[in-house]
Design a protein around this motif. Structure first.
Motif, PDB file in Angstrom:
ATOM      1  N   ARG A   7       0.688  -1.404   0.024  1.00 45.79           N
ATOM      2  CA  ARG A   7       0.165   0.192  -0.133  1.00 45.79           C
ATOM      3  C   ARG A   7       0.823   1.267   0.097  1.00 45.79           C
ATOM      4  N   LEU A  12      -0.377   5.186  -0.970  1.00 49.82           N
ATOM      5  CA  LEU A  12      -1.866   5.335  -0.695  1.00 49.82           C
ATOM      6  C   LEU A  12      -2.109   5.131   0.951  1.00 49.82           C
ATOM      7  N   ASP A  16      -7.647   5.455   1.729  1.00 48.84           N
ATOM      8  CA  ASP A  16      -7.730   5.524   0.195  1.00 48.84           C
ATOM      9  C   ASP A  16      -8.226   3.889  -0.366  1.00 48.84           C
TER      10      ASP A  16
END
Length: 72
Positions: A7, A12, A16
């Motif tokens: 991630r 992000l 998100d």
């Protein structure tokens, strides 16, 4: 830890990913920390959101498999 690394490498936040995967952030946080296993539907959604094969969630060697996928 592999999910968090995946991630963050994409820039992000947990929110998100949760928003794009259409799940609650708290549920995503539990999955990322290893406290919960996602359902098949949620695994597919997170996999699509982050761009990896969702079946990795159900693999015994998820760290090793994901690293091979991302470095290949």
């Amino acid at each position: 830890m592999w999910l968090k690394e995946f991630r963050t490498a994409r820039g992000l936040t947990q929110l998100d990913v949760a928003t794009k995967a259409k799940i609650e952030r708290s549920y995503y946080t539990m999955i990322e920390s290893g406290n919960r296993k996602p359902s098949v539907t949620v695994a597919k959604s997170i996999g699509n959101t982050l761009g990896f094969d969702w079946t990795i969630f159900f693999s015994e060697k998820c760290n090793e498999s994901l690293r091979k996928t991302t470095t290949a």
